[in-house]
Enzyme design. Structure first.
Site, PDB file in Angstrom:
ATOM      1  N   CYS A   3       0.808  -1.405   0.094  1.00 41.34           N
ATOM      2  CA  CYS A   3      -0.151   0.028  -0.073  1.00 41.34           C
ATOM      3  C   CYS A   3       0.881   1.240  -0.054  1.00 41.34           C
ATOM      4  O   CYS A   3       1.434   1.584  -0.986  1.00 41.34           O
ATOM      5  CB  CYS A   3      -0.735  -0.074   1.115  1.00 41.34           C
ATOM      6  SG  CYS A   3      -2.210   1.139   0.926  1.00 41.34           S
ATOM      7  N   HIS A  19      -3.511  -5.150   0.290  1.00 43.43           N
ATOM      8  CA  HIS A  19      -3.137  -5.322   1.728  1.00 43.43           C
ATOM      9  C   HIS A  19      -3.193  -7.036   1.953  1.00 43.43           C
ATOM     10  O   HIS A  19      -4.123  -7.411   2.491  1.00 43.43           O
ATOM     11  CB  HIS A  19      -3.850  -4.536   2.847  1.00 43.43           C
ATOM     12  CG  HIS A  19      -3.810  -3.316   3.063  1.00 43.43           C
ATOM     13  ND1 HIS A  19      -2.937  -2.788   3.767  1.00 43.43           N
ATOM     14  CD2 HIS A  19      -4.211  -2.378   2.393  1.00 43.43           C
ATOM     15  CE1 HIS A  19      -2.798  -1.525   3.984  1.00 43.43           C
ATOM     16  NE2 HIS A  19      -3.647  -1.168   2.960  1.00 43.43           N
ATOM     17  N   GLU A  76      -1.648  -8.745   3.904  1.00 42.79           N
ATOM     18  CA  GLU A  76      -1.634  -9.170   5.483  1.00 42.79           C
ATOM     19  C   GLU A  76      -2.883  -9.286   5.827  1.00 42.79           C
ATOM     20  O   GLU A  76      -3.232  -9.884   6.959  1.00 42.79           O
ATOM     21  CB  GLU A  76      -0.939  -8.254   6.024  1.00 42.79           C
ATOM     22  CG  GLU A  76      -1.687  -6.816   6.449  1.00 42.79           C
ATOM     23  CD  GLU A  76      -1.851  -5.793   5.504  1.00 42.79           C
ATOM     24  OE1 GLU A  76      -2.240  -4.630   5.591  1.00 42.79           O
ATOM     25  OE2 GLU A  76      -1.011  -6.248   4.354  1.00 42.79           O
TER      26      GLU A  76
END
Length: 253
Positions: free
Chosen positions: A120, A220, A222
């Site tokens: 990001c 993202h 994660e």
């Protein structure tokens, strides 16, 4: 057989440095959501945090000497002054200490061909570091807010990768991505190529051909740790990097 081939590589992750509250404490603190750390460890790496601090090239070099890979994580908007623009009304108040720290780490990492993954903000910072610019507010361009709905709610976008790219080799032709960004890459930085766009045509990933692993995604990963392919790609590249470094030591006479 060299045991370093199976060693867990050390991956540095940049962090926030701002006011944070926990229990009775409300202090200026370095922190990073635990999902980033979990992504690295599940993929076989050792996570170490890199908080913003006073920096120069020597400090950055000493830190990088001890790393096998680097992740530039998400966070505040990059200061528009770093790419020659005035701030948009919606652009975050800049975290100049973090910008300077991450620019120094990134410059040093690229010089030594250290594997890098940008996430990001990390994709935007990589682009700016290489002379590119950013769209400061996508709704002005696209007419909708689907890339960042607000209130910490991630939206799902379908990204389409470029055939033959490093990213396509990791995640295939298409992938669902968790997005939370109101900015995006505009003019591409030197040496970068686009390796994914979404259905609106927004640049969602860039990479640097000719390097072992320099890849940055606007989404993202994660947030979806059932899919570790990006973290695994970075960790594998970091493992290879440290193996090569060990095999080159001591240097020939």
């Amino acid at each position: 057989m060299n045991g370093s081939e199976f060693a867990r590589p050390i991956v540095g992750l940049t962090t926030y440095l701002q006011q944070a509250q926990t229990s009775v404490w409300d202090v200026h603190a370095s922190f990073l959501p635990g999902v980033y750390i979990k992504g690295v460890t599940l993929a076989g790496g050792i996570a170490t945090l890199l908080p913003p601090q006073p920096v120069d090239a020597e400090i950055a070099a000493r830190v990088l000497d001890r790393l096998d890979g680097l992740i530039i994580t998400g966070g505040k908007d990059v200061d528009p002054a770093t790419y020659g623009h005035d701030p948009h009304p919606t652009t975050d108040e800049p975290a100049r200490d973090r910008d300077a720290w991450e620019f120094a780490l990134l410059a040093g990492a690229l010089r030594r061909h250290l594997p890098v993954l940008g996430i990001c903000r990390g994709a935007q910072l990589l682009n700016v570091a290489l002379g590119g610019t950013l769209h400061q507010h996508l709704p002005d361009i696209l007419g909708h807010t689907r890339h960042q709905q607000g209130n910490a709610v991630f939206s799902t976008s379908t990204v389409h990768t470029v055939e033959g790219s490093k990213l396509a080799g990791l995640i295939g032709e298409t992938s669902d991505a968790q997005c939370y960004h109101h900015q995006a890459i505009d003019r591409l930085g030197d040496g970068l190529v686009v390796c994914a766009r979404d259905t609106d045509g927004v640049i969602e990933a860039v990479e640097m051909p000719g390097h072992d692993f320099v890849l940055a995604v606007q989404w993202h990963p994660e947030e979806t740790l059932d899919d570790l392919r990006l973290f695994a790609g970075l960790v594998e590249a970091a493992r290879n990097h440290t193996t090569e470094r060990v095999n080159l030591w001591p240097p020939p006479n």
